[in-house]
Design a protein around this motif. Structure first.
Motif, short mmCIF file in Angstrom:
data_model
loop_
_atom_site.label_atom_id
_atom_site.label_comp_id
_atom_site.label_asym_id
_atom_site.label_seq_id
_atom_site.Cartn_x
_atom_site.Cartn_y
_atom_site.Cartn_z
N LYS A 4 1.47 6.76 19.51
CA LYS A 4 2.78 6.95 18.90
C LYS A 4 2.74 8.10 17.89
O LYS A 4 1.69 8.51 17.44
CB LYS A 4 3.18 5.68 18.16
N MET A 51 13.66 3.98 8.37
CA MET A 51 12.85 3.39 9.45
C MET A 51 11.43 3.95 9.50
O MET A 51 10.56 3.38 10.15
CB MET A 51 13.54 3.59 10.80
N GLU A 79 11.95 21.56 12.36
CA GLU A 79 12.13 22.62 11.37
C GLU A 79 11.80 24.00 11.94
O GLU A 79 12.45 24.99 11.62
CB GLU A 79 11.31 22.34 10.12
N SER A 136 2.13 12.88 14.06
CA SER A 136 3.45 13.02 13.43
C SER A 136 3.57 14.37 12.75
O SER A 136 4.63 15.02 12.81
CB SER A 136 3.67 11.92 12.38
N GLY A 161 6.08 16.86 14.08
CA GLY A 161 7.04 17.06 13.01
C GLY A 161 7.32 18.52 12.69
O GLY A 161 8.26 18.84 11.97
N TYR A 182 -9.77 9.32 4.59
CA TYR A 182 -8.31 9.21 4.67
C TYR A 182 -7.69 9.34 3.28
O TYR A 182 -6.78 10.12 3.06
CB TYR A 182 -7.92 7.87 5.30
N LYS A 235 -3.48 -0.38 3.52
CA LYS A 235 -2.13 -0.36 2.95
C LYS A 235 -2.17 -1.12 1.63
O LYS A 235 -2.87 -2.12 1.51
CB LYS A 235 -1.16 -1.05 3.92
N LEU A 246 10.84 4.15 19.68
CA LEU A 246 9.40 3.92 19.86
C LEU A 246 9.01 3.85 21.33
O LEU A 246 7.91 4.23 21.71
CB LEU A 246 8.97 2.61 19.16
N1 FAQ Z 1 7.47 5.44 13.99
O1 FAQ Z 1 2.54 -3.27 12.19
P1 FAQ Z 1 3.25 -2.04 11.80
C1 FAQ Z 1 5.01 13.12 8.11
C2 FAQ Z 1 4.42 1.43 14.90
S1 FAQ Z 1 5.36 11.50 7.65
C3 FAQ Z 1 6.66 5.22 15.04
O2 FAQ Z 1 4.09 -2.08 10.58
P2 FAQ Z 1 1.39 -0.23 10.49
C4 FAQ Z 1 5.25 14.22 7.12
C5 FAQ Z 1 3.03 1.19 14.33
O3 FAQ Z 1 2.21 2.31 14.50
C6 FAQ Z 1 5.28 10.48 9.12
N2 FAQ Z 1 5.87 4.12 15.13
O4 FAQ Z 1 2.19 -0.82 11.73
C7 FAQ Z 1 6.16 15.26 7.64
C8 FAQ Z 1 2.57 0.02 15.14
O5 FAQ Z 1 2.14 0.52 16.41
P3 FAQ Z 1 1.06 -0.17 17.38
C9 FAQ Z 1 3.92 9.99 9.44
C10 FAQ Z 1 5.93 3.23 14.12
O6 FAQ Z 1 0.53 0.84 11.01
C11 FAQ Z 1 7.40 15.43 7.06
C12 FAQ Z 1 3.86 -0.78 15.36
O7 FAQ Z 1 4.91 0.14 15.18
N3 FAQ Z 1 3.40 9.15 8.42
O8 FAQ Z 1 4.61 13.26 9.21
C13 FAQ Z 1 6.75 3.42 13.00
O9 FAQ Z 1 0.76 -1.30 9.70
C14 FAQ Z 1 8.29 16.40 7.52
C15 FAQ Z 1 3.97 -1.95 14.39
O10 FAQ Z 1 4.17 -1.54 13.02
C16 FAQ Z 1 2.48 8.20 8.67
O11 FAQ Z 1 2.07 7.99 9.78
C17 FAQ Z 1 7.55 4.58 12.95
N4 FAQ Z 1 8.37 4.84 11.93
O12 FAQ Z 1 2.54 0.43 9.56
C18 FAQ Z 1 5.81 16.11 8.69
C19 FAQ Z 1 1.98 7.44 7.48
N5 FAQ Z 1 6.58 2.36 12.17
O13 FAQ Z 1 0.44 -1.32 16.63
C20 FAQ Z 1 6.70 17.08 9.17
C21 FAQ Z 1 0.78 6.59 7.76
C22 FAQ Z 1 5.70 1.53 12.77
O14 FAQ Z 1 1.83 -0.57 18.57
C23 FAQ Z 1 7.93 17.23 8.57
N6 FAQ Z 1 1.12 5.41 8.49
N7 FAQ Z 1 5.30 2.05 13.94
O15 FAQ Z 1 0.07 0.91 17.67
C24 FAQ Z 1 1.51 4.24 7.92
O16 FAQ Z 1 1.63 4.13 6.72
C25 FAQ Z 1 1.73 3.06 8.83
O17 FAQ Z 1 1.11 3.31 10.06
C26 FAQ Z 1 3.22 2.70 9.04
C27 FAQ Z 1 3.31 1.52 10.02
C28 FAQ Z 1 3.86 2.28 7.72
C29 FAQ Z 1 4.00 3.87 9.63
#
Ligand code: FAQ
Length: 311
Positions: free
Chosen positions: A105, A195, A51, A43, A47, A146, A216, A270
């Motif tokens: 993803k 989202m 920008e 990401s 990401g 992490y 988490k 997704l």
């Molecule tokens: N997009 O069971 P859950 C940044 C997937 S910030 C895509 O709830 P989990 C900064 C999920 O992976 C962005 N996929 O999963 C920046 C799972 O996939 P699976 C990055 C999503 O892991 C700013 C499935 O759906 N931050 O980059 C999304 O417990 C500006 C089921 O979901 C992080 O990654 C989504 N929105 O909770 C950079 C934070 N939501 O099982 C540049 C760390 C869910 O099929 C410019 N990650 N999925 O493989 C987390 O906290 C968690 O992984 C969540 C999802 C909360 C994202």
């Protein structure tokens, strides 16, 4: 061995202490962390694109320098997170292949276009804002590398959020056309930013186990609600509005409520069918191919150094 390992692991988790790379850990713990951390790294890298597209069009030298520094920070976060993920045993080139083959993803938010300069403000304020709300609790994640990575990354994200807010503040206090541009950017990024916290708790297959393992600390909906509470206050300072007339504080649950999100759209994104998915992946593959000579040169240099060390 496994039994002793499992007992040690359980004790560490029960004490709310930390698992380190050399410690025994259940395969599923390793797998879910590799998934989440690599998605996080991807990401940050993808990401950079929305920008980076605006660096040459920044309205002043100062804005250009700030935006360039921000995009470089995201690259740093990505590399830092890949290194942290590698401590779980999957080498970086494999993680990278997973991204480029579409198997892994990356955050849904980066599949939306950045159409105007005001979008740089909305991305900083809302996207980095959501990233911080999600990542501050991850500083206490049970996996040491992490959690430690998150501490530094959150500090930089805080600067990013402030610079985004400041872009919007200036536009909101500018000409009517500038204010309209700021409002339009907020309107488009609001729902996609919500989202970022993932599906609702009832549709989140990984949450329960990840919370039991102290990866988490809060559920997707809890963090989303907290974020809505923060931005509904901050938007007043901007003199703008959020495109949601159902935001309210629920005294009974202690949670901020918001309007229904379009989850069909979320799952479409997704599945690779968002507005910019194809473009983002194409640019990523291009950048990887264009960087081949750097990887070859670095490998040749490392081999030469290793040979010298032997004699
Ligand atoms: N997009 O069971 P859950 C940044 C997937 S910030 C895509 O709830 P989990 C900064 C999920 O992976 C962005 N996929 O999963 C920046 C799972 O996939 P699976 C990055 C999503 O892991 C700013 C499935 O759906 N931050 O980059 C999304 O417990 C500006 C089921 O979901 C992080 O990654 C989504 N929105 O909770 C950079 C934070 N939501 O099982 C540049 C760390 C869910 O099929 C410019 N990650 N999925 O493989 C987390 O906290 C968690 O992984 C969540 C999802 C909360 C994202």
């Amino acid at each position: 061995e496994d039994e002793a390992g499992q007992a040690y692991f359980d004790k560490i988790i029960a004490e709310d202490s930390r698992i380190e790379p050399a410690d025994w850990m259940p395969e599923k713990y390793r797998k879910t962390l590799t998934r989440q951390m690599s998605q996080h790294a991807h990401s940050e890298i993808i990401g950079m694109q929305p920008e980076a597209n605006w660096i040459t069009r920044a309205p002043s030298l100062k804005r250009k320098a700030i935006l360039m520094a921000k995009v470089q920070d995201e690259a740093g976060h990505g590399l830092y997170l890949y290194s942290a993920t590698e401590t779980l045993g999957t080498p970086r080139h494999v993680l990278n292949e997973q991204l480029m083959s579409g198997k892994a993803k990356y955050s849904s938010i980066f599949n939306y276009p950045a159409n105007s300069w005001a979008d740089m403000g909305a991305i900083g304020w809302l996207v980095d804002g959501a990233a911080i709300a999600n990542q501050v609790p991850l500083c206490r994640a049970s996996y040491g590398p992490y959690g430690r990575a998150m501490v530094r990354i959150c500090k930089e994200e805080s600067f990013h959020q402030r610079q985004g807010f400041e872009i919007l503040l200036e536009l909101a206090n500018g000409t009517p056309a500038q204010k309209q541009m700021a409002q339009d950017a907020v309107n488009r990024f609001y729902a996609p930013a919500l989202m970022m916290f993932g599906p609702t708790d009832t549709d989140s297959p990984n949450s329960q186990q990840s919370m039991a393992w102290n990866i988490k600390r809060f559920s997707n909906d809890e963090l989303r609600s907290r974020f809505v509470g923060m931005i509904q206050e901050q938007v007043k300072v901007l003199g703008l509005t959020l495109p949601d007339d159902q935001i309210r504080y629920n005294e009974e649950t202690g949670l901020w409520e918001h309007g229904e999100l379009n989850w069909d759209e979320f799952y479409e994104v997704l599945a690779g069918r968002g507005p910019c998915n194809a473009q983002r992946m194409e640019r990523r593959r291009e950048a990887h191919e264009n960087g081949a000579w750097v990887r070859e040169a670095a490998a040749a240099y490392a081999a030469k150094k290793a040979q010298k060390a032997q004699v």
